[in-house]
Each structure stands twice: as structure tokens, then as C-alpha cells.
Write a protein that holds these residues in place. Sequence first.
Motif, PDB file in Angstrom:
ATOM      1  N   LEU A  18      64.668  57.302   0.967  1.00 38.89           N
ATOM      2  CA  LEU A  18      63.637  57.866   0.095  1.00 38.89           C
ATOM      3  C   LEU A  18      62.699  56.794  -0.448  1.00 38.89           C
ATOM      4  O   LEU A  18      61.496  57.016  -0.574  1.00 38.89           O
ATOM      5  N   LEU A  19      63.228  55.644  -0.767  1.00 36.14           N
ATOM      6  CA  LEU A  19      62.424  54.599  -1.406  1.00 36.14           C
ATOM      7  C   LEU A  19      61.683  53.696  -0.434  1.00 36.14           C
ATOM      8  O   LEU A  19      60.594  53.211  -0.749  1.00 36.14           O
ATOM      9  N   ALA A  20      62.237  53.461   0.722  1.00 34.93           N
ATOM     10  CA  ALA A  20      61.688  52.443   1.622  1.00 34.93           C
ATOM     11  C   ALA A  20      60.301  52.798   2.140  1.00 34.93           C
ATOM     12  O   ALA A  20      59.458  51.913   2.303  1.00 34.93           O
ATOM     13  N   GLY A  21      60.038  54.054   2.401  1.00 33.74           N
ATOM     14  CA  GLY A  21      58.724  54.443   2.893  1.00 33.74           C
ATOM     15  C   GLY A  21      57.630  54.141   1.896  1.00 33.74           C
ATOM     16  O   GLY A  21      56.564  53.619   2.247  1.00 33.74           O
ATOM     17  N   TYR A  22      57.874  54.461   0.636  1.00 36.92           N
ATOM     18  CA  TYR A  22      56.882  54.200  -0.401  1.00 36.92           C
ATOM     19  C   TYR A  22      56.683  52.707  -0.622  1.00 36.92           C
ATOM     20  O   TYR A  22      55.550  52.237  -0.792  1.00 36.92           O
ATOM     21  N   ILE A  23      57.772  51.972  -0.612  1.00 34.74           N
ATOM     22  CA  ILE A  23      57.667  50.520  -0.809  1.00 34.74           C
ATOM     23  C   ILE A  23      56.964  49.877   0.377  1.00 34.74           C
ATOM     24  O   ILE A  23      56.165  48.950   0.205  1.00 34.74           O
ATOM     25  N   ALA A  24      57.225  50.374   1.586  1.00 38.37           N
ATOM     26  CA  ALA A  24      56.563  49.828   2.773  1.00 38.37           C
ATOM     27  C   ALA A  24      55.062  50.102   2.738  1.00 38.37           C
ATOM     28  O   ALA A  24      54.267  49.289   3.222  1.00 38.37           O
ATOM     29  N   ARG A  29      55.229  46.681   6.033  1.00 31.33           N
ATOM     30  CA  ARG A  29      56.490  46.967   6.709  1.00 31.33           C
ATOM     31  C   ARG A  29      57.349  45.730   6.907  1.00 31.33           C
ATOM     32  O   ARG A  29      58.570  45.802   6.807  1.00 31.33           O
ATOM     33  N   ARG A  30      56.726  44.610   7.217  1.00 34.03           N
ATOM     34  CA  ARG A  30      57.511  43.406   7.501  1.00 34.03           C
ATOM     35  C   ARG A  30      58.392  42.974   6.324  1.00 34.03           C
ATOM     36  O   ARG A  30      59.591  42.728   6.513  1.00 34.03           O
ATOM     37  N   PRO A  31      57.866  42.882   5.096  1.00 33.55           N
ATOM     38  CA  PRO A  31      58.754  42.499   3.985  1.00 33.55           C
ATOM     39  C   PRO A  31      59.874  43.500   3.743  1.00 33.55           C
ATOM     40  O   PRO A  31      60.990  43.115   3.401  1.00 33.55           O
ATOM     41  N   VAL A  32      59.574  44.778   3.949  1.00 32.23           N
ATOM     42  CA  VAL A  32      60.605  45.800   3.727  1.00 32.23           C
ATOM     43  C   VAL A  32      61.681  45.718   4.801  1.00 32.23           C
ATOM     44  O   VAL A  32      62.873  45.832   4.506  1.00 32.23           O
ATOM     45  N   ILE A  33      61.270  45.488   6.044  1.00 34.82           N
ATOM     46  CA  ILE A  33      62.257  45.345   7.121  1.00 34.82           C
ATOM     47  C   ILE A  33      63.149  44.137   6.868  1.00 34.82           C
ATOM     48  O   ILE A  33      64.373  44.216   7.013  1.00 34.82           O
ATOM     49  N   LEU A  34      62.554  43.028   6.473  1.00 33.92           N
ATOM     50  CA  LEU A  34      63.355  41.828   6.198  1.00 33.92           C
ATOM     51  C   LEU A  34      64.285  42.033   5.005  1.00 33.92           C
ATOM     52  O   LEU A  34      65.443  41.598   5.027  1.00 33.92           O
ATOM     53  N   ALA A  35      63.795  42.697   3.970  1.00 30.36           N
ATOM     54  CA  ALA A  35      64.636  42.950   2.799  1.00 30.36           C
ATOM     55  C   ALA A  35      65.790  43.889   3.148  1.00 30.36           C
ATOM     56  O   ALA A  35      66.932  43.671   2.715  1.00 30.36           O
TER      57      ALA A  35
END
Length: 86
Positions: A18-24, A29-35
Motif C-alpha cells: 500500500l505504501l510503496a507505490g505512493y512513496i515511489a 522507483r530506484r530509491p524505493v527498490i533499494l530501500a
Amino acid sequence: ILGPVFSAALAGAAVGSLLAGYIADMLGRRPVILACCGLMCLPSLYIAFSSSLLELICLRAVVGLGVGGLTPVLISLASEHVSSRH
């Protein structure tokens, strides 16, 4: 005794997806994928050395956050790279 352990991972995955899409959308996308990879890998190592059930449940929830966060971000990234014919 295994029910809460498995449920923690599923609950973490639900929150992470639920959260990752909004944060990305905000950070890229790159920082979210790495995190999310970090949230998946590091706690997985600590799970092997967990000393209590509560610690295991909390770490499984954190791993679930990473797994759930990767799913929508990687699906949207893959859909951008596939041509409209396929």
C-alpha cells in the motif's frame, strides 16, 4: 505458534504494497527498490539469529514490508519497459 509468524509477514506485505507505490511516486522507483531490498535482506539475516518469538515476528513483519513494497514498484517498472504489442 507458527500462525503469528506467518501472519506478520503477510501483514507487513500488505502494508508495504500500500505504501510503496505512493512513496515511489514521490521519491522515484530506484530509491524505493533499494530501500525495499534492504528491508528484505538485512532482517532476513537477523531472523537466523533471533532469540525470541517476538523478535522473530517483528523481523518477519519488516521482511514483509520489503517484499510487499517491491511488488507494485517492480510491476510498474516492468510494464513501462514492455512494448504495447506484448
